[in-house]
Scaffold this motif. Structure first.
Motif, PDB file in Angstrom:
ATOM      1  N   LYS A 178     -11.898  65.086  76.903  1.00 30.19           N
ATOM      2  CA  LYS A 178     -12.540  64.086  76.043  1.00 30.19           C
ATOM      3  C   LYS A 178     -11.707  62.811  75.963  1.00 30.19           C
ATOM      4  CE  LYS A 178     -14.882  67.532  73.172  1.00 30.19           C
ATOM      5  NZ  LYS A 178     -14.940  68.182  71.832  1.00 30.19           N
ATOM      6  N   THR A 179     -10.386  62.982  75.893  1.00 34.63           N
ATOM      7  CA  THR A 179      -9.506  61.812  75.845  1.00 34.63           C
ATOM      8  C   THR A 179      -9.595  61.013  77.137  1.00 34.63           C
ATOM      9  OG1 THR A 179      -7.952  62.936  74.367  1.00 34.63           O
ATOM     10  CG2 THR A 179      -7.109  61.057  75.609  1.00 34.63           C
ATOM     11  N   HIS A 180      -9.583  61.717  78.280  1.00 34.86           N
ATOM     12  CA  HIS A 180      -9.709  61.021  79.564  1.00 34.86           C
ATOM     13  C   HIS A 180     -11.050  60.286  79.653  1.00 34.86           C
ATOM     14  CE1 HIS A 180      -6.022  62.399  81.300  1.00 34.86           C
ATOM     15  NE2 HIS A 180      -6.353  63.687  81.261  1.00 34.86           N
ATOM     16  N   LEU A 181     -12.106  60.902  79.158  1.00 35.71           N
ATOM     17  CA  LEU A 181     -13.428  60.265  79.204  1.00 35.71           C
ATOM     18  C   LEU A 181     -13.447  58.994  78.359  1.00 35.71           C
ATOM     19  CD1 LEU A 181     -15.843  63.339  79.076  1.00 35.71           C
ATOM     20  CD2 LEU A 181     -15.594  61.706  80.951  1.00 35.71           C
ATOM     21  N   LEU A 182     -12.807  59.041  77.191  1.00 37.12           N
ATOM     22  CA  LEU A 182     -12.753  57.843  76.351  1.00 37.12           C
ATOM     23  C   LEU A 182     -12.023  56.706  77.061  1.00 37.12           C
ATOM     24  CD1 LEU A 182     -11.994  59.396  72.839  1.00 37.12           C
ATOM     25  CD2 LEU A 182     -14.136  58.372  73.627  1.00 37.12           C
ATOM     26  N   HIS A 183     -10.944  57.061  77.776  1.00 39.91           N
ATOM     27  CA  HIS A 183     -10.208  56.044  78.544  1.00 39.91           C
ATOM     28  C   HIS A 183     -11.086  55.487  79.673  1.00 39.91           C
ATOM     29  CE1 HIS A 183      -6.113  57.938  77.253  1.00 39.91           C
ATOM     30  NE2 HIS A 183      -6.654  57.214  76.313  1.00 39.91           N
ATOM     31  N   ILE A 184     -11.832  56.381  80.313  1.00 41.58           N
ATOM     32  CA  ILE A 184     -12.727  55.968  81.403  1.00 41.58           C
ATOM     33  C   ILE A 184     -13.794  55.019  80.872  1.00 41.58           C
ATOM     34  CG2 ILE A 184     -14.521  56.784  83.006  1.00 41.58           C
ATOM     35  CD1 ILE A 184     -12.811  59.370  83.280  1.00 41.58           C
ATOM     36  N   TYR A 185     -14.400  55.382  79.738  1.00 40.71           N
ATOM     37  CA  TYR A 185     -15.441  54.526  79.151  1.00 40.71           C
ATOM     38  C   TYR A 185     -14.889  53.135  78.849  1.00 40.71           C
ATOM     39  CZ  TYR A 185     -17.893  58.972  78.216  1.00 40.71           C
ATOM     40  OH  TYR A 185     -18.502  60.181  78.327  1.00 40.71           O
ATOM     41  N   ALA A 186     -13.680  53.115  78.284  1.00 37.64           N
ATOM     42  CA  ALA A 186     -13.082  51.827  77.908  1.00 37.64           C
ATOM     43  C   ALA A 186     -12.800  50.974  79.142  1.00 37.64           C
ATOM     44  CB  ALA A 186     -11.789  52.072  77.125  1.00 37.64           C
ATOM     45  N   LYS A 187     -12.267  51.607  80.188  1.00 46.93           N
ATOM     46  CA  LYS A 187     -11.914  50.858  81.395  1.00 46.93           C
ATOM     47  C   LYS A 187     -13.152  50.376  82.155  1.00 46.93           C
ATOM     48  CE  LYS A 187      -7.398  53.034  82.121  1.00 46.93           C
ATOM     49  NZ  LYS A 187      -6.569  53.893  83.010  1.00 46.93           N
ATOM     50  N   LEU A 188     -14.203  51.180  82.142  1.00 44.87           N
ATOM     51  CA  LEU A 188     -15.431  50.802  82.860  1.00 44.87           C
ATOM     52  C   LEU A 188     -16.389  50.016  81.961  1.00 44.87           C
ATOM     53  CD1 LEU A 188     -16.217  54.040  84.925  1.00 44.87           C
ATOM     54  CD2 LEU A 188     -14.916  52.014  85.598  1.00 44.87           C
ATOM     55  N   GLU A 189     -16.004  49.897  80.679  1.00 44.96           N
ATOM     56  CA  GLU A 189     -16.797  49.141  79.691  1.00 44.96           C
ATOM     57  C   GLU A 189     -18.201  49.721  79.549  1.00 44.96           C
ATOM     58  OE1 GLU A 189     -16.430  45.184  81.290  1.00 44.96           O
ATOM     59  OE2 GLU A 189     -14.586  44.814  80.172  1.00 44.96           O
ATOM     60  N   VAL A 190     -18.235  51.050  79.360  1.00 43.34           N
ATOM     61  CA  VAL A 190     -19.506  51.750  79.157  1.00 43.34           C
ATOM     62  C   VAL A 190     -19.380  52.626  77.913  1.00 43.34           C
ATOM     63  CG1 VAL A 190     -20.076  51.759  81.612  1.00 43.34           C
ATOM     64  CG2 VAL A 190     -18.775  53.666  80.635  1.00 43.34           C
ATOM     65  N   ARG A 191     -20.507  53.293  77.531  1.00 43.01           N
ATOM     66  CA  ARG A 191     -20.501  54.058  76.284  1.00 43.01           C
ATOM     67  C   ARG A 191     -20.741  55.548  76.470  1.00 43.01           C
ATOM     68  NH1 ARG A 191     -23.738  50.341  71.813  1.00 43.01           N
ATOM     69  NH2 ARG A 191     -22.325  48.548  71.885  1.00 43.01           N
ATOM     70  N   ASP A 192     -21.171  55.960  77.659  1.00 48.69           N
ATOM     71  CA  ASP A 192     -21.442  57.385  77.830  1.00 48.69           C
ATOM     72  C   ASP A 192     -21.199  57.828  79.270  1.00 48.69           C
ATOM     73  OD1 ASP A 192     -23.778  56.723  79.368  1.00 48.69           O
ATOM     74  OD2 ASP A 192     -24.902  56.485  77.509  1.00 48.69           O
ATOM     75  N   ARG A 193     -21.369  59.138  79.494  1.00 49.65           N
ATOM     76  CA  ARG A 193     -21.074  59.739  80.794  1.00 49.65           C
ATOM     77  C   ARG A 193     -21.951  59.177  81.904  1.00 49.65           C
ATOM     78  NH1 ARG A 193     -18.809  65.065  79.594  1.00 49.65           N
ATOM     79  NH2 ARG A 193     -19.673  65.969  81.483  1.00 49.65           N
ATOM     80  N   ALA A 194     -23.245  59.121  81.629  1.00 47.58           N
ATOM     81  CA  ALA A 194     -24.184  58.649  82.653  1.00 47.58           C
ATOM     82  C   ALA A 194     -23.865  57.212  83.068  1.00 47.58           C
ATOM     83  CB  ALA A 194     -25.615  58.750  82.135  1.00 47.58           C
ATOM     84  N   ALA A 195     -23.570  56.377  82.076  1.00 41.41           N
ATOM     85  CA  ALA A 195     -23.254  54.977  82.367  1.00 41.41           C
ATOM     86  C   ALA A 195     -21.937  54.880  83.140  1.00 41.41           C
ATOM     87  CB  ALA A 195     -23.155  54.179  81.072  1.00 41.41           C
ATOM     88  N   ALA A 196     -20.991  55.752  82.808  1.00 38.26           N
ATOM     89  CA  ALA A 196     -19.709  55.742  83.501  1.00 38.26           C
ATOM     90  C   ALA A 196     -19.889  56.079  84.976  1.00 38.26           C
ATOM     91  CB  ALA A 196     -18.748  56.732  82.852  1.00 38.26           C
ATOM     92  N   VAL A 197     -20.700  57.102  85.250  1.00 36.74           N
ATOM     93  CA  VAL A 197     -20.959  57.496  86.642  1.00 36.74           C
ATOM     94  C   VAL A 197     -21.663  56.373  87.390  1.00 36.74           C
ATOM     95  CG1 VAL A 197     -22.225  59.087  88.125  1.00 36.74           C
ATOM     96  CG2 VAL A 197     -20.989  59.960  86.131  1.00 36.74           C
ATOM     97  N   GLY A 198     -22.676  55.780  86.745  1.00 40.47           N
ATOM     98  CA  GLY A 198     -23.405  54.691  87.382  1.00 40.47           C
ATOM     99  C   GLY A 198     -22.522  53.495  87.683  1.00 40.47           C
ATOM    100  N   GLU A 199     -21.661  53.139  86.722  1.00 41.40           N
ATOM    101  CA  GLU A 199     -20.769  52.000  86.912  1.00 41.40           C
ATOM    102  C   GLU A 199     -19.724  52.309  87.999  1.00 41.40           C
ATOM    103  OE1 GLU A 199     -19.053  48.199  86.316  1.00 41.40           O
ATOM    104  OE2 GLU A 199     -21.035  49.081  85.905  1.00 41.40           O
ATOM    105  N   ALA A 200     -19.275  53.564  88.057  1.00 41.42           N
ATOM    106  CA  ALA A 200     -18.302  53.944  89.076  1.00 41.42           C
ATOM    107  C   ALA A 200     -18.891  53.816  90.478  1.00 41.42           C
ATOM    108  CB  ALA A 200     -17.822  55.366  88.819  1.00 41.42           C
TER     109      ALA A 200
END
Length: 207
Positions: A178-200
């Motif tokens: 969960k902590t890693h995901l929060l860091h990922i969201y912040a770095k990719l400037e997204v709010r959830d898992r699906a958006a993070a994958v799409g932005e990646a």
């Protein structure tokens, strides 16, 4: 007398560590734990001076335990003892509050010196770890760059893994995922898992 708490999920490793301290009149093993969660309970009850902490363990990994130890045993010094020396292992442990970081192939004499130094609050780093930290300081990662561990988490999420599945795959706790995901969201400037994958995918981080 320096009181020690040994934390490692492998009994044979704990046996080896116990043997290393035999005959050392100023060192005493106060207790042993098989994972981070058990370590927190014992640290609170036993008040050790130094905690020898493995990193990758079931239930609660070493980094998560190091963070929690600040609350349950604030006077305890944590000396990480692991086989892993990648930046994705070293940096989180140091940032979480570890006093030192040694590799399990360290000679017994070096381990004993490190324990005594850690008890005094001195920083102790194996040569290989020191080189990696210096390299990180000289060449800081570009802003918003995902770490190796964050990429591992992101790749598992992209494959449809739940937090529990990802934690089991990487041998870390769900809290760490969960902590890693929060860091990922912040770095990719997204709010959830699906958006993070799409932005990646959009940035070419995933293919």
């Amino acid at each position: 007398m320096i009181r020690l708490l040994l934390v490692d999920d492998h009994p044979i490793v704990r046996d080896g560590l116990r043997g290393a301290f035999v005959g050392e009149t100023d060192l005493e093993i106060a207790g042993e734990a098989a994972d981070g969660a058990e370590a927190l309970v014992l640290a609170s009850a036993l008040a050790p001076d130094v905690v020898l902490m493995d990193l990758r363990m079931p239930r609660m990994d070493g980094v998560a335990a190091i963070r929690e130890l600040r609350e349950v045993a604030p006077k305890a010094k944590v000396l990480v003892l692991t086989t892993f020396d990648s930046e994705s292992d070293v940096l989180p442990a140091i940032e979480a509050g570890a006093t030192g970081y040694l590799l399990k192939d360290a000679p017994t004499a070096e381990l004993l010196r490190a324990v005594r130094a850690a008890a005094k609050g001195e920083s102790v780093l194996s040569p290989a770890v020191a080189v990696k930290l210096l390299g990180q300081m000289r060449e800081p990662a570009p802003k918003n760059t995902l770490t190796k561990r964050e990429m591992e988490v992101l790749e598992l999420v992209a494959d449809g893994a739940t937090n529990r599945m990802a934690a089991a795959k990487l041998f870390i706790s769900e809290a760490s995922i969960k902590t890693h995901l929060l860091h990922i969201y912040a770095k990719l400037e997204v709010r959830d898992r699906a958006a993070a994958v799409g932005e990646a995918y959009r940035r070419g981080l995933l293919s």
